[in-house]
Write a protein that holds these residues in place. Structure first.
Motif, mmCIF file in Angstrom:
data_model
loop_
_atom_site.group_PDB
_atom_site.id
_atom_site.type_symbol
_atom_site.label_atom_id
_atom_site.label_comp_id
_atom_site.label_asym_id
_atom_site.label_seq_id
_atom_site.Cartn_x
_atom_site.Cartn_y
_atom_site.Cartn_z
ATOM 1 N N LEU A 1 0.888 -1.543 -0.092
ATOM 2 C CA LEU A 1 0.053 0.099 -0.237
ATOM 3 C C LEU A 1 1.041 1.247 0.214
ATOM 4 O O LEU A 1 1.915 1.017 0.100
ATOM 5 N N VAL A 2 0.340 2.434 -0.179
ATOM 6 C CA VAL A 2 1.267 4.035 -0.132
ATOM 7 C C VAL A 2 0.560 4.306 1.503
ATOM 8 O O VAL A 2 -0.393 3.992 1.783
ATOM 9 N N PRO A 3 1.530 5.031 1.273
ATOM 10 C CA PRO A 3 0.865 6.443 3.159
ATOM 11 C C PRO A 3 -0.194 6.602 2.887
ATOM 12 O O PRO A 3 -0.254 7.624 1.830
ATOM 13 N N ASP A 4 -1.300 7.299 3.875
ATOM 14 C CA ASP A 4 -1.785 7.741 3.833
ATOM 15 C C ASP A 4 -2.962 8.505 4.675
ATOM 16 O O ASP A 4 -1.496 8.399 6.052
ATOM 17 N N ALA A 5 -3.442 9.523 4.940
ATOM 18 C CA ALA A 5 -3.644 9.992 6.256
ATOM 19 C C ALA A 5 -3.182 11.610 6.092
ATOM 20 O O ALA A 5 -2.582 11.520 7.558
ATOM 21 N N GLY A 6 -2.561 11.653 5.560
ATOM 22 C CA GLY A 6 -1.480 12.448 5.740
ATOM 23 C C GLY A 6 -0.182 12.311 5.629
ATOM 24 O O GLY A 6 0.785 13.168 5.994
ATOM 25 N N ALA A 7 0.490 11.206 5.694
ATOM 26 C CA ALA A 7 1.947 10.473 6.146
ATOM 27 C C ALA A 7 2.330 11.442 5.104
ATOM 28 O O ALA A 7 3.719 12.076 5.841
ATOM 29 N N THR A 8 2.474 11.745 3.873
ATOM 30 C CA THR A 8 3.700 11.485 2.797
ATOM 31 C C THR A 8 3.209 12.937 3.457
ATOM 32 O O THR A 8 4.249 13.660 2.943
ATOM 33 N N TRP A 9 2.177 13.682 3.175
ATOM 34 C CA TRP A 9 2.406 15.542 3.599
ATOM 35 C C TRP A 9 3.226 16.251 4.787
ATOM 36 O O TRP A 9 4.031 16.521 4.711
ATOM 37 N N LEU A 10 2.615 15.303 5.726
ATOM 38 C CA LEU A 10 3.003 15.571 6.790
ATOM 39 C C LEU A 10 5.137 15.325 7.310
ATOM 40 O O LEU A 10 5.747 16.032 7.362
ATOM 41 N N ILE A 11 4.698 14.050 6.233
ATOM 42 C CA ILE A 11 6.921 13.947 6.685
ATOM 43 C C ILE A 11 7.558 14.846 5.742
ATOM 44 O O ILE A 11 8.366 15.026 5.684
ATOM 45 N N ALA A 12 7.327 14.717 3.981
ATOM 46 C CA ALA A 12 7.601 15.859 3.314
ATOM 47 C C ALA A 12 7.963 16.777 3.508
ATOM 48 O O ALA A 12 8.544 18.042 3.490
ATOM 49 N N ARG A 13 7.416 17.958 3.775
ATOM 50 C CA ARG A 13 6.961 19.312 4.760
ATOM 51 C C ARG A 13 7.686 19.210 5.744
ATOM 52 O O ARG A 13 8.559 20.574 5.687
ATOM 53 N N SER A 14 8.136 18.190 7.121
ATOM 54 C CA SER A 14 8.898 18.619 7.942
ATOM 55 C C SER A 14 10.111 18.134 7.201
ATOM 56 O O SER A 14 11.178 18.857 8.017
ATOM 57 N N ALA A 15 10.087 16.903 6.879
ATOM 58 C CA ALA A 15 11.954 16.291 7.301
ATOM 59 C C ALA A 15 12.439 16.135 5.118
ATOM 60 O O ALA A 15 13.722 16.067 5.022
ATOM 61 N N GLY A 16 11.214 16.768 4.493
ATOM 62 C CA GLY A 16 12.323 16.481 3.623
ATOM 63 C C GLY A 16 11.903 15.620 2.390
ATOM 64 O O GLY A 16 11.422 14.535 2.947
ATOM 65 N N ARG A 17 11.352 16.104 1.049
ATOM 66 C CA ARG A 17 12.035 14.415 0.256
ATOM 67 C C ARG A 17 12.331 14.054 0.883
ATOM 68 O O ARG A 17 11.548 11.992 0.364
ATOM 69 N N ALA A 18 13.630 13.874 0.596
ATOM 70 C CA ALA A 18 14.505 12.229 0.720
ATOM 71 C C ALA A 18 14.291 11.501 1.969
ATOM 72 O O ALA A 18 13.860 10.403 1.507
#
Length: 263
Positions: A142-159
């Motif tokens: 599966l893929v991340p959901d419930a906002g995890a992609t946004w929360l992590i990428a915005r805080s810790a960056g794409r990599a």
């Protein structure tokens, strides 16, 4: 406070602590859990709560979606997972983001799957030294959901977001703090106490301003500089007319600590 089946809600002063209470299931999420959380939040706000703490019972903060039927009415995951997310997960995460009061998440243990989203949705995230974050989705196709992609990428960056999502490896909370995902890491037995103390401090603050700060920071993540300046101006105009600002000015002149009422 009302009685709930899958959570508990405990008020102390202007702080309400919401606890995911399915320790035998590692606090796994079902639609009913979101229904109860939403109802408890509404009840807390109606009763005058000015800050919320979200934590879990037992050794896990939240293991993510409950993928197993329980024989007691819960049938497990539906065939169309998108419908589940649209009906239950996303509305609750939007509700948390739009709250007029701050949220402190107390990670009493690991957070996995959508539990990571709940953990990182807090304005202040307090975790224990033995905890970790795990984007387990890729491990089950599966893929991340419930906002995890946004929360992590915005805080810790794409990599860092790609590393966590593609490998499905655990990230210890000390590493998560260094990456900007977690605010504070304390001893495991001090997590809830620390979170509740922070929430009490926020609850005693200028609630209107704190609510606008929440929305202002969220908006800044998708605005350009000029738009952010306008947003700050508009929010400052609102705050300038509040009773809490008037109290702060009076307290400054009288050389005392302001007593904010949240108005």
């Amino acid at each position: 406070m009302a009685d709930y089946r899958f959570i508990t809600a405990q008020a102390e002063g202007a702080v309400t602590t919401l606890t995911l209470n399915r320790p035998d299931k590692l606090n796994a999420l079902t639609p009913a859990v979101f229904v109860e959380l939403a109802a408890a939040i509404d009840a807390a706000l109606a009763d005058g709560a000015r800050a919320l703490v979200l934590t879990g019972a037992g050794r896990f903060f939240c293991s993510g979606a409950d993928i197993q039927p329980d024989g007691a009415g819960y049938e497990g995951l539906p065939e169309d997972l998108g419908d589940l997310i649209e009906a239950d997960y996303n509305p609750f995460l939007r509700k948390l983001a739009a709250l007029p009061v701050p949220v402190v998440t107390a990670l009493n243990g690991p957070a996995a799957g959508a539990g990571v989203s709940l953990a990182l949705a807090g304005d202040i995230v307090v975790g224990g030294e033995g905890g970790y974050l795990l984007l387990a989705f890729v491990n089950i196709g599966l893929v991340p959901d419930a906002g995890a992609t946004w929360l992590i990428a915005r805080s810790a960056g794409r990599a860092r977001a790609l590393d966590m999502a593609l490998t499905g490896d655990r990230m210890p909370l000390a590493e998560a703090k260094a990456a900007g995902l977690v605010t504070r890491v304390v001893a495991d037995d001090a997590v809830l106490e620390t979170a509740q103390a922070l929430a009490a401090k926020l609850a005693a603050g200028p609630t209107r301003a704190i609510g606008l700060i929440r929305s202002q920071v969220a908006a800044a993540l998708s605005q350009d500089f000029a738009q952010s300046l306008d947003c700050e101006r508009d929010n400052q105009r609102i705050c300038g007319y509040t009773a809490d600002f008037a109290e702060a000015i009076a307290a400054f002149g009288q050389k005392r600590k302001p007593q904010f009422t949240g108005q």
